[in-house]
Scaffold this motif. Structure first.
Motif, short mmCIF file in Angstrom:
data_model
loop_
_atom_site.label_atom_id
_atom_site.label_comp_id
_atom_site.label_asym_id
_atom_site.label_seq_id
_atom_site.Cartn_x
_atom_site.Cartn_y
_atom_site.Cartn_z
N GLY A 84 0.80 -1.21 0.00
CA GLY A 84 0.00 0.00 0.00
C GLY A 84 0.84 1.27 0.00
O GLY A 84 2.05 1.24 0.23
N GLU A 85 0.17 2.40 -0.24
CA GLU A 85 0.88 3.68 -0.30
C GLU A 85 1.57 4.01 1.02
O GLU A 85 2.59 4.70 1.03
N PHE A 86 1.02 3.54 2.13
CA PHE A 86 1.66 3.80 3.42
C PHE A 86 3.09 3.30 3.42
O PHE A 86 4.02 4.02 3.82
N TRP A 87 3.30 2.06 2.96
CA TRP A 87 4.65 1.49 2.97
C TRP A 87 5.52 2.06 1.86
O TRP A 87 6.75 2.15 2.01
N VAL A 88 4.90 2.45 0.76
CA VAL A 88 5.68 3.09 -0.31
C VAL A 88 6.29 4.39 0.21
O VAL A 88 7.46 4.70 -0.04
N ARG A 89 5.51 5.15 0.97
CA ARG A 89 6.01 6.43 1.49
C ARG A 89 6.88 6.24 2.73
O ARG A 89 7.65 7.13 3.09
N PHE A 90 6.76 5.10 3.38
CA PHE A 90 7.49 4.88 4.62
C PHE A 90 9.00 4.82 4.41
O PHE A 90 9.77 5.41 5.19
N PHE A 91 9.45 4.12 3.39
CA PHE A 91 10.88 3.88 3.26
C PHE A 91 11.70 5.13 2.94
O PHE A 91 12.76 5.34 3.54
N PRO A 92 11.28 6.00 2.02
CA PRO A 92 12.05 7.25 1.86
C PRO A 92 12.06 8.08 3.14
O PRO A 92 13.07 8.71 3.47
N ALA A 93 10.93 8.07 3.88
CA ALA A 93 10.90 8.79 5.16
C ALA A 93 11.86 8.15 6.15
O ALA A 93 12.57 8.85 6.90
N LEU A 94 11.91 6.82 6.17
CA LEU A 94 12.82 6.11 7.08
C LEU A 94 14.27 6.44 6.75
O LEU A 94 15.07 6.71 7.66
N TYR A 95 14.63 6.43 5.47
CA TYR A 95 16.02 6.72 5.10
C TYR A 95 16.37 8.17 5.44
O TYR A 95 17.52 8.47 5.80
#
Length: 518
Positions: free
Chosen positions: A72-83
């Motif tokens: 889902g879009e939540f996880w798509v957006r999560f990784f750039p935010a995490l990095y």
């Protein structure tokens, strides 16, 4: 006392990290879809390989993880935010290493959040991890310069190898470091055995992708030539230089403070090679006509130096009362431009703010022309609509003919979006664009084709018995505006033959030597 200070420090860092990740979710208006590049990167998770035409394999394995988590879009957006958040941890450690206190650390993370880094961390692209890699390499090199311990060179090799599996621009940073060290008093590093062991580690880690490049005829060179011809040719070198300060808005003074500290503050004399490295990398990127954001990875280390030095300047006397002012100087311009820098506003509202975007040069696309919306914004529109039209076309295909139906799109964004929204309900879409040319199904017998994009070329039209227009993308602000979906039937047996030939020729064109002969 020391334990309390450490707890306070960790709590402050945690608050910044939580804010950072939450912030990245709040700056994208729900009216926008994912970006065209994100759809391609997500599709790579279904086609794992040691390399791809435009990126090394790290993104594909990251996409596999996104897929395992639900996609889902939540996880798509999560990784750039995490990095982005992990880069903040590196900056925090660098500031502390340079003797900075809580104020310097808080100022550094504030600058990071209130800058182009947050813009970069919106999109699921290799760039966020690339910046993290650059920051880590600079941090490890600082540790080596301070301690002269070879283990830091070995760890640099590990990070560089992983970084090369994410984005090849890490090689530019490594070239800058090596040249700067050679031209400085630190050139004795070239007598260090661990430098070469570190290089060997990096080579071993990157070897799967290097072998893939050799086997495929170095398609990265074809990609670079295509990038230069279609995008980088429009890059103005002076704009590149100007952007380096625009990236930080009100926080640009801290980049200048880093220069001042490295040049004039005696305790930083050991690290002046960082400044030389920065200059050499910038010159190399300017020469290459690189996009301005390619240089963003240079700034975490400069932010650390600038904030640690600024804290020292305003540590004693009445000067310390100005500390809140400097935070405001960083935050206020960022807040003022928040709805311009990020897709916070809906598309129609953003169009009404065109003057603001134009003032920042954001309406000029990679084609060198000005448009109604920033390119990244327009690249986040129209995808769901296009995928729905393709599904409508697919549903018109008779059940018995579906196994002999091809779904093909004009570009990789279209193919990726169709697959993202319609996966599991229809065959995966393909394209002659980007890596999709390697993902075509067998083309033995074709009864129907669902086509998204422009109508078939004149060479194919005599081979198509019936062409039905299912619908057209109506979003006038989308880059895909006007793209139509066609249902083609009554196909000549020559169609799959021509498609096979086209696939082979396209694949061969990505082979560097073949491309040169063309």
């Amino acid at each position: 006392m020391e334990l309390n200070q450490r707890r306070t420090s960790l709590l402050l860092l945690l608050l910044f990290l939580v804010f950072k990740i939450v912030f990245q979710y709040t700056v994208v208006n729900p009216a926008y879809d994912l970006h065209r590049d994100e759809y391609l990167h997500l599709d790579m998770g279904y086609h794992l390989a040691a390399g791809y035409l435009s990126v090394p394999p790290f993104t594909a394995f990251n996409s596999l993880l996104v897929r395992w988590l639900g996609g889902g879009e939540f996880w798509v957006r999560f990784f750039p935010a995490l990095y982005g958040a992990l880069t903040m941890v590196v900056i925090w450690r660098m500031v502390r290493f340079l003797g900075g206190g809580l104020y310097a650390q808080a100022l550094a993370l504030t600058v990071f959040v209130c800058s182009a880094f947050s813009r970069l961390n919106v999109l699921y692209q290799p760039n966020s991890f690339d910046v993290l890699t650059w920051a880590l390499i600079c941090w490890l090199m600082m540790r080596y310069l301070q301690s002269q311990q070879g283990k830091w060179l070995l760890w640099t090799g590990v990070v560089a190898g992983i970084g090369l599996l994410n984005k090849y621009t890490v090689a530019v940073l490594l070239a800058g470091w090596l040249a700067a060290l050679l031209l400085s008093s630190h050139r004795r590093i070239f007598r260090e055995r661990d430098l070469y062991l570190g290089a060997l580690i990096a080579l071993v880690l990157a070897a799967p992708n290097l072998i893939w490049q050799v086997q495929q005829g170095f398609p990265v060179l074809h990609h670079m030539n295509e990038l230069v011809a279609t995008q980088l040719v429009h890059v103005d070198r002076m704009d590149f230089v100007t952007d380096q300060f625009i990236f930080f808005l009100g926080g640009a003074f801290l980049i200048v403070a880093a220069f001042a500290g490295l040049l004039f503050y005696w305790p930083y004399r050991l690290y002046r090679v960082v400044l030389l490295m920065y200059v050499l990398v910038i010159l190399l990127l300017v020469y290459m006509r690189a996009k301005s954001y390619y240089a963003l990875g240079l700034y975490p280390v400069l932010i650390a130096f600038g904030c640690a030095y600024w804290e020292r300047v305003f540590r004693n006397g009445w000067n310390r009362y100005l500390r809140v002012l400097w935070l405001a100087v960083v935050v206020v311009p960022f807040v003022y431009l928040l709805n311009v820098v990020f897709p916070v506003l809906g598309p129609d509202q953003a169009r009404e703010k065109g003057a603001k975007f134009a003032a920042l040069g954001m309406l000029r696309w990679e084609d060198g022309k000005k448009h109604a919306l920033p390119q990244d914004f327009a690249d986040m529109l129209g995808w769901k609509e296009a995928a729905q039209l393709v599904m409508q076309a697919w549903q018109r295909v008779p059940e018995q003919a579906r196994k002999n139906t091809l779904v093909i799109c004009d570009n990789y964004g279209q193919a990726g979006a169709v697959n993202y929204f319609n996966r599991g309900r229809m065959p995966a879409a393909v394209s002659f664009s980007a890596d999709y040319v390697y993902w075509f199904p067998k083309l033995d017998t074709l009864q129907y084709i669902v086509l998204l994009g422009n109508e078939p070329s004149e060479g194919y039209r005599p081979l198509i018995g019936r062409m039905e227009v299912v619908g057209t993308v109506q979003d006038a602000l989308a880059r895909e505006y006007g793209s139509s979906v066609y249902l083609l039937s009554g196909l000549s047996p020559q169609v799959p033959v021509l498609l096979k030939k086209g696939v082979q020729e396209k694949q061969q064109s990505y082979h560097w030597k073949q491309g040169e002969r063309r």
